[in-house]
Motif scaffolding. Structure first.
Motif, PDB file in Angstrom:
ATOM      1  N   THR A  13      -0.168   0.872  -9.441  1.00 48.46           N
ATOM      2  CA  THR A  13       0.022   1.809  -8.334  1.00 48.46           C
ATOM      3  C   THR A  13       0.348   3.202  -8.852  1.00 48.46           C
ATOM      4  OG1 THR A  13       0.819   0.042  -6.902  1.00 48.46           O
ATOM      5  CG2 THR A  13       1.405   2.274  -6.270  1.00 48.46           C
ATOM      6  N   ILE A  14       1.259   3.283  -9.794  1.00 48.40           N
ATOM      7  CA  ILE A  14       1.652   4.581 -10.353  1.00 48.40           C
ATOM      8  C   ILE A  14       0.498   5.229 -11.093  1.00 48.40           C
ATOM      9  CG2 ILE A  14       3.191   5.688 -12.023  1.00 48.40           C
ATOM     10  CD1 ILE A  14       5.289   3.537 -11.229  1.00 48.40           C
ATOM     11  N   GLU A  15      -0.256   4.453 -11.862  1.00 50.84           N
ATOM     12  CA  GLU A  15      -1.405   4.994 -12.584  1.00 50.84           C
ATOM     13  C   GLU A  15      -2.469   5.524 -11.629  1.00 50.84           C
ATOM     14  OE1 GLU A  15      -2.546   1.737 -15.090  1.00 50.84           O
ATOM     15  OE2 GLU A  15      -1.165   2.345 -16.685  1.00 50.84           O
ATOM     16  N   ALA A  16      -2.709   4.803 -10.561  1.00 53.49           N
ATOM     17  CA  ALA A  16      -3.699   5.267  -9.581  1.00 53.49           C
ATOM     18  C   ALA A  16      -3.251   6.596  -8.973  1.00 53.49           C
ATOM     19  CB  ALA A  16      -3.894   4.224  -8.489  1.00 53.49           C
ATOM     20  N   LEU A  17      -2.004   6.664  -8.538  1.00 54.54           N
ATOM     21  CA  LEU A  17      -1.494   7.900  -7.951  1.00 54.54           C
ATOM     22  C   LEU A  17      -1.559   9.053  -8.954  1.00 54.54           C
ATOM     23  CD1 LEU A  17       1.561   6.425  -6.019  1.00 54.54           C
ATOM     24  CD2 LEU A  17      -0.570   7.296  -5.019  1.00 54.54           C
ATOM     25  N   GLY A  20      -4.759  10.704  -9.149  1.00 51.56           N
ATOM     26  CA  GLY A  20      -5.226  11.348  -7.926  1.00 51.56           C
ATOM     27  C   GLY A  20      -5.900  10.396  -6.959  1.00 51.56           C
ATOM     28  N   LEU A  21      -5.663   9.098  -7.139  1.00 52.28           N
ATOM     29  CA  LEU A  21      -6.276   8.107  -6.255  1.00 52.28           C
ATOM     30  C   LEU A  21      -5.256   7.617  -5.237  1.00 52.28           C
ATOM     31  CD1 LEU A  21      -8.117   5.994  -8.961  1.00 52.28           C
ATOM     32  CD2 LEU A  21      -9.122   7.690  -7.417  1.00 52.28           C
ATOM     33  N   PRO A  22      -5.527   7.787  -3.960  1.00 51.14           N
ATOM     34  CA  PRO A  22      -4.616   7.224  -2.964  1.00 51.14           C
ATOM     35  C   PRO A  22      -4.649   5.702  -3.039  1.00 51.14           C
ATOM     36  CG  PRO A  22      -6.576   8.127  -1.909  1.00 51.14           C
ATOM     37  CD  PRO A  22      -6.671   8.451  -3.361  1.00 51.14           C
ATOM     38  N   VAL A  23      -3.576   5.074  -2.627  1.00 49.15           N
ATOM     39  CA  VAL A  23      -3.422   3.622  -2.774  1.00 49.15           C
ATOM     40  C   VAL A  23      -3.308   2.952  -1.411  1.00 49.15           C
ATOM     41  CG1 VAL A  23      -1.890   1.816  -3.665  1.00 49.15           C
ATOM     42  CG2 VAL A  23      -2.346   3.858  -5.043  1.00 49.15           C
ATOM     43  N   LEU A  24      -3.998   1.841  -1.261  1.00 49.42           N
ATOM     44  CA  LEU A  24      -3.845   0.950  -0.115  1.00 49.42           C
ATOM     45  C   LEU A  24      -3.150  -0.294  -0.639  1.00 49.42           C
ATOM     46  CD1 LEU A  24      -4.331  -0.159   2.750  1.00 49.42           C
ATOM     47  CD2 LEU A  24      -6.610  -0.873   1.965  1.00 49.42           C
ATOM     48  N   ARG A  36       3.443   6.698   0.166  1.00 49.85           N
ATOM     49  CA  ARG A  36       3.925   7.249   1.435  1.00 49.85           C
ATOM     50  C   ARG A  36       2.786   7.095   2.446  1.00 49.85           C
ATOM     51  NH1 ARG A  36       7.625   6.009  -0.628  1.00 49.85           N
ATOM     52  NH2 ARG A  36       9.069   7.223  -1.839  1.00 49.85           N
ATOM     53  N   HIS A  37       3.020   6.223   3.415  1.00 48.43           N
ATOM     54  CA  HIS A  37       1.985   5.873   4.388  1.00 48.43           C
ATOM     55  C   HIS A  37       1.430   7.118   5.069  1.00 48.43           C
ATOM     56  CE1 HIS A  37      -0.231   3.253   7.021  1.00 48.43           C
ATOM     57  NE2 HIS A  37       0.265   3.875   8.068  1.00 48.43           N
ATOM     58  N   GLU A  38       0.115   7.198   5.096  1.00 51.03           N
ATOM     59  CA  GLU A  38      -0.629   8.303   5.713  1.00 51.03           C
ATOM     60  C   GLU A  38      -0.432   9.628   4.973  1.00 51.03           C
ATOM     61  OE1 GLU A  38      -2.902   8.142   8.100  1.00 51.03           O
ATOM     62  OE2 GLU A  38      -2.569   6.067   8.654  1.00 51.03           O
ATOM     63  N   ALA A  39       0.158   9.592   3.774  1.00 50.28           N
ATOM     64  CA  ALA A  39       0.301  10.805   2.973  1.00 50.28           C
ATOM     65  C   ALA A  39      -0.510  10.651   1.685  1.00 50.28           C
ATOM     66  CB  ALA A  39       1.764  11.100   2.683  1.00 50.28           C
ATOM     67  N   ASN A  40      -0.008   9.843   0.742  1.00 49.54           N
ATOM     68  CA  ASN A  40      -0.726   9.636  -0.515  1.00 49.54           C
ATOM     69  C   ASN A  40      -1.377   8.248  -0.585  1.00 49.54           C
ATOM     70  OD1 ASN A  40       1.509   8.022  -0.873  1.00 49.54           O
ATOM     71  ND2 ASN A  40       2.046   8.837  -2.874  1.00 49.54           N
ATOM     72  N   ALA A  69      -5.538  12.400   1.275  1.00 51.30           N
ATOM     73  CA  ALA A  69      -4.491  11.628   0.608  1.00 51.30           C
ATOM     74  C   ALA A  69      -4.536  11.834  -0.899  1.00 51.30           C
ATOM     75  CB  ALA A  69      -4.624  10.150   0.951  1.00 51.30           C
ATOM     76  N   SER A  70      -5.704  12.047  -1.439  1.00 46.76           N
ATOM     77  CA  SER A  70      -5.857  12.254  -2.876  1.00 46.76           C
ATOM     78  C   SER A  70      -5.100  13.497  -3.345  1.00 46.76           C
ATOM     79  CB  SER A  70      -7.335  12.379  -3.215  1.00 46.76           C
ATOM     80  OG  SER A  70      -7.504  12.593  -4.590  1.00 46.76           O
ATOM     81  N   THR A  71      -5.068  14.524  -2.526  1.00 47.47           N
ATOM     82  CA  THR A  71      -4.387  15.755  -2.923  1.00 47.47           C
ATOM     83  C   THR A  71      -2.882  15.552  -3.075  1.00 47.47           C
ATOM     84  OG1 THR A  71      -4.115  16.532  -0.648  1.00 47.47           O
ATOM     85  CG2 THR A  71      -6.121  17.213  -1.794  1.00 47.47           C
ATOM     86  N   LEU A  72      -2.318  14.575  -2.392  1.00 46.76           N
ATOM     87  CA  LEU A  72      -0.883  14.322  -2.475  1.00 46.76           C
ATOM     88  C   LEU A  72      -0.515  13.226  -3.469  1.00 46.76           C
ATOM     89  CD1 LEU A  72      -0.115  14.436   1.334  1.00 46.76           C
ATOM     90  CD2 LEU A  72       0.287  16.227  -0.344  1.00 46.76           C
ATOM     91  N   ALA A  73      -1.497  12.507  -3.961  1.00 54.97           N
ATOM     92  CA  ALA A  73      -1.222  11.352  -4.817  1.00 54.97           C
ATOM     93  C   ALA A  73      -0.484  11.733  -6.093  1.00 54.97           C
ATOM     94  CB  ALA A  73      -2.523  10.625  -5.138  1.00 54.97           C
TER      95      ALA A  73
END
Length: 115
Positions: A13-17, A20-24, A36-40, A69-73
Motif C-alpha cells: 500500500t505504501i509503495e503504491a501511494l 503516485g498510485l491511488p489504492v483500493l 484516505r477514502h475519496e482522497a488518495n 486521487a493520484s495527485t494526492l497519493a
C-alpha cells in the motif's frame, strides 16, 4: 487494488501511494492508516465483499477520478523517505539514552509520524 484483509504493515500500500498510485483496499490494517477514502484512494468496509469489485469496476470507468486521487497519493507517504526514517530512529535512540537531540533532529521531530 489491494484486496488483503490480513496484511499488517502494508508495504504494498505504501509503495503504491509513493509511486503516485491511488489504492483500493478494505478498511482495515495498514490500508486504514494510509488510504484516505475519496482522497488518495478508496476504502471498502471490511466484510463487504460485494462492494469491492463494484467499486473497482466503477473506478475503471472513471479515469478522471483515478487521476485526481493520484495527485494526492504521494503526499500521504512523503514523510516515509529514508532520511525521515533515519531521523526518527536517531531521535528514539537519543531519547532512550537521555541525550538531547541535535538541532536537526529536534527541528524535524514534530514532522515525524508517531511510532
Amino acid at each position: 487494488m489491494f484486496p488483503s484483509v490480513t496484511e499488517t504493515f502494508g508495504n504494498v500500500t505504501i509503495e503504491a501511494l509513493a509511486s503516485g498510485l491511488p489504492v483500493l483496499a478494505f478498511d482495515t490494517a495498514a490500508a486504514a492508516d494510509w488510504v484516505r477514502h475519496e482522497a488518495n484512494g478508496w476504502l471498502v468496509p471490511l466484510g463487504d465483499d460485494e462492494a469491492y469489485p463494484a467499486l473497482a469496476a466503477g473506478l475503471a470507468r472513471d479515469p478522471a477520478r483515478l487521476a485526481q486521487a493520484s495527485t494526492l497519493a504521494c503526499a500521504q507517504v512523503a514523510q516515509l523517505d529514508w532520511q525521515q526514517i533515519a531521523l526518527q530512529v536517531e531521535a528514539l535512540f537519543l531519547q532512550t539514552l537521555g541525550t538531547p537531540a541535535s538541532p536537526v533532529v529536534a527541528a524535524r521531530r514534530h514532522t515525524l509520524p508517531a511510532v
